[in-house]
Design an enzyme around this catalytic site. Structure first.
Site, mmCIF file in Angstrom:
data_model
loop_
_atom_site.group_PDB
_atom_site.id
_atom_site.type_symbol
_atom_site.label_atom_id
_atom_site.label_comp_id
_atom_site.label_asym_id
_atom_site.label_seq_id
_atom_site.Cartn_x
_atom_site.Cartn_y
_atom_site.Cartn_z
ATOM 1 N N ASN A 39 -9.589 -8.003 -2.002
ATOM 2 C CA ASN A 39 -9.092 -7.022 -2.962
ATOM 3 C C ASN A 39 -7.637 -7.357 -3.276
ATOM 4 O O ASN A 39 -6.746 -7.106 -2.463
ATOM 5 C CB ASN A 39 -9.205 -5.608 -2.368
ATOM 6 C CG ASN A 39 -8.644 -4.549 -3.291
ATOM 7 O OD1 ASN A 39 -8.398 -4.784 -4.481
ATOM 8 N ND2 ASN A 39 -8.439 -3.358 -2.757
ATOM 9 N N LYS A 75 -5.721 -6.066 -5.450
ATOM 10 C CA LYS A 75 -4.953 -4.887 -5.868
ATOM 11 C C LYS A 75 -4.114 -5.222 -7.107
ATOM 12 O O LYS A 75 -4.551 -6.013 -7.943
ATOM 13 C CB LYS A 75 -4.114 -4.362 -4.693
ATOM 14 C CG LYS A 75 -4.973 -4.091 -3.449
ATOM 15 C CD LYS A 75 -4.245 -3.343 -2.357
ATOM 16 C CE LYS A 75 -5.175 -3.142 -1.174
ATOM 17 N NZ LYS A 75 -4.554 -2.315 -0.122
ATOM 18 N N HIS A 125 -11.736 3.592 -3.053
ATOM 19 C CA HIS A 125 -10.681 3.047 -2.192
ATOM 20 C C HIS A 125 -9.667 4.137 -1.875
ATOM 21 O O HIS A 125 -9.399 5.018 -2.700
ATOM 22 C CB HIS A 125 -10.001 1.864 -2.885
ATOM 23 C CG HIS A 125 -9.134 1.055 -1.985
ATOM 24 N ND1 HIS A 125 -7.868 1.467 -1.615
ATOM 25 C CD2 HIS A 125 -9.351 -0.128 -1.349
ATOM 26 C CE1 HIS A 125 -7.340 0.555 -0.801
ATOM 27 N NE2 HIS A 125 -8.220 -0.410 -0.622
ATOM 28 N N GLU A 169 -6.598 4.222 -1.857
ATOM 29 C CA GLU A 169 -5.494 4.325 -2.819
ATOM 30 C C GLU A 169 -5.924 5.079 -4.070
ATOM 31 O O GLU A 169 -5.133 5.809 -4.674
ATOM 32 C CB GLU A 169 -4.981 2.921 -3.158
ATOM 33 C CG GLU A 169 -4.283 2.269 -1.972
ATOM 34 C CD GLU A 169 -4.265 0.752 -2.008
ATOM 35 O OE1 GLU A 169 -3.807 0.163 -1.023
ATOM 36 O OE2 GLU A 169 -4.705 0.158 -3.015
ATOM 37 N N GLU A 217 -12.336 1.934 5.932
ATOM 38 C CA GLU A 217 -10.888 1.716 5.901
ATOM 39 C C GLU A 217 -10.193 2.728 6.810
ATOM 40 O O GLU A 217 -10.135 3.908 6.462
ATOM 41 C CB GLU A 217 -10.318 1.964 4.508
ATOM 42 C CG GLU A 217 -10.929 1.247 3.345
ATOM 43 C CD GLU A 217 -10.228 1.689 2.078
ATOM 44 O OE1 GLU A 217 -9.380 0.940 1.598
ATOM 45 O OE2 GLU A 217 -10.510 2.800 1.591
ATOM 46 N N GLY A 271 -1.790 -1.825 5.090
ATOM 47 C CA GLY A 271 -0.427 -2.135 4.674
ATOM 48 C C GLY A 271 0.645 -1.647 5.631
ATOM 49 O O GLY A 271 1.825 -1.648 5.306
ATOM 50 N N SER A 278 -6.293 -4.218 7.373
ATOM 51 C CA SER A 278 -5.372 -5.314 7.728
ATOM 52 C C SER A 278 -6.057 -6.452 8.485
ATOM 53 O O SER A 278 -5.625 -6.851 9.568
ATOM 54 C CB SER A 278 -4.187 -4.771 8.540
ATOM 55 O OG SER A 278 -3.441 -3.845 7.782
#
Length: 251
Positions: free
Chosen positions: A9, A11, A96, A98, A168, A174, A214
């Protein structure tokens, strides 16, 4: 045997030229990845056409990072599943963390997206996972099963078999933090067992569940060795050719 998947991904990273360079370098290393590992790259929308053209005839598949919840209409800035299908995209990331956090996407919206994606023959990569505060409270399993109830468990058995689930741990995206292989297995095993209870063990054992927290070349082998971890939804590391290939070789 469930699919082994390395999905990158990207992003909101890389320009179109940088994206073509990145995928070209990945193509040059693909022969190092043995076996039937599925390689998926998910660039920004602006790169899709050029990258699809670049990977044509190779083993690399191309996914979109999102799609609209309606087929067409007055939805400025959105992209339709019909457009993605016509371009040749094979996968769509939906839900996702985000998108949930920054764009306030609802469960109802995500369910519409999953159903649209499936009805057009594309594969949803549906994301679920808990935040740090939720894990610290010890309610991570409740959070995850609720997310599944609102979307995954609304699907028929036949549709569910076409879905990829990505777990996730939001607290590990991140942040430099990574769930231990045991923590990853605990959640992946819980997700698979939950699907088994809702549908059947036969269905549960067909669903690929990816780890999305990660993943790096240094930890992928240990994480992927867990019995219910079928690969990774890879963020930052997928922007490095050497890291992405190393992860894909970790199976």
């Amino acid at each position: 045997m469930r699919k082994k998947i390395a999905a990158g991904n990207w992003k909101m990273n890389t320009t179109p030229a940088e994206g073509v360079k990145l995928v070209s370098e990945i193509l040059g290393k693909v022969s190092e990845v043995e076996g039937d590992v599925e390689l998926i790259v998910c660039p920004p929308y602006t790169h899709l056409a050029t990258i699809l053209d670049k990977v044509k005839g190779s083993r690399i598949m191309v996914g979109a990072q999102n799609c609209a919840w309606e087929l067409s209409g007055a939805f400025t800035g959105e992209i339709s599943i019909t457009t993605l299908k016509e371009m040749g995209v094979t996968h769509v990331i939906i839900g996702h963390s985000e998108r949930r956090e920054f764009f306030h996407e609802s469960d109802e919206m995500m369910l519409k997206k999953v159903r649209l994606t499936l009805s057009h023959g594309l594969i949803p990569i549906f994301c679920i996972g808990e935040k740090l505060a939720e894990r610290e409270k010890g309610i991570q399993f409740e959070v995850v099963v609720k997310q599944m109830e609102k979307v995954v468990y609304q699907l028929s058995e036949d549709d569910l078999k076409k879905v990829i689930i990505a777990y996730e741990p939001v607290w590990a995206i991140g942040t430099g933090k990574t769930a231990t292989p045991e923590q990853a297995q605990d959640m992946h095993g819980f997700i698979r067992n939950s699907i088994s209870k809702q549908y059947s063990s036969a269905v549960a054992n067909t669903i690929p569940i990816l780890y999305g927290g990660s993943v790096k070349g240094a930890n992928a082998k240990e994480i992927f060795s867990m019995p219910d971890v079928d690969g990774g939804l890879i963020g930052g590391a997928s922007l490095s050719v050497s890291e992405y290939i190393e992860i894909a070789k970790s199976f």
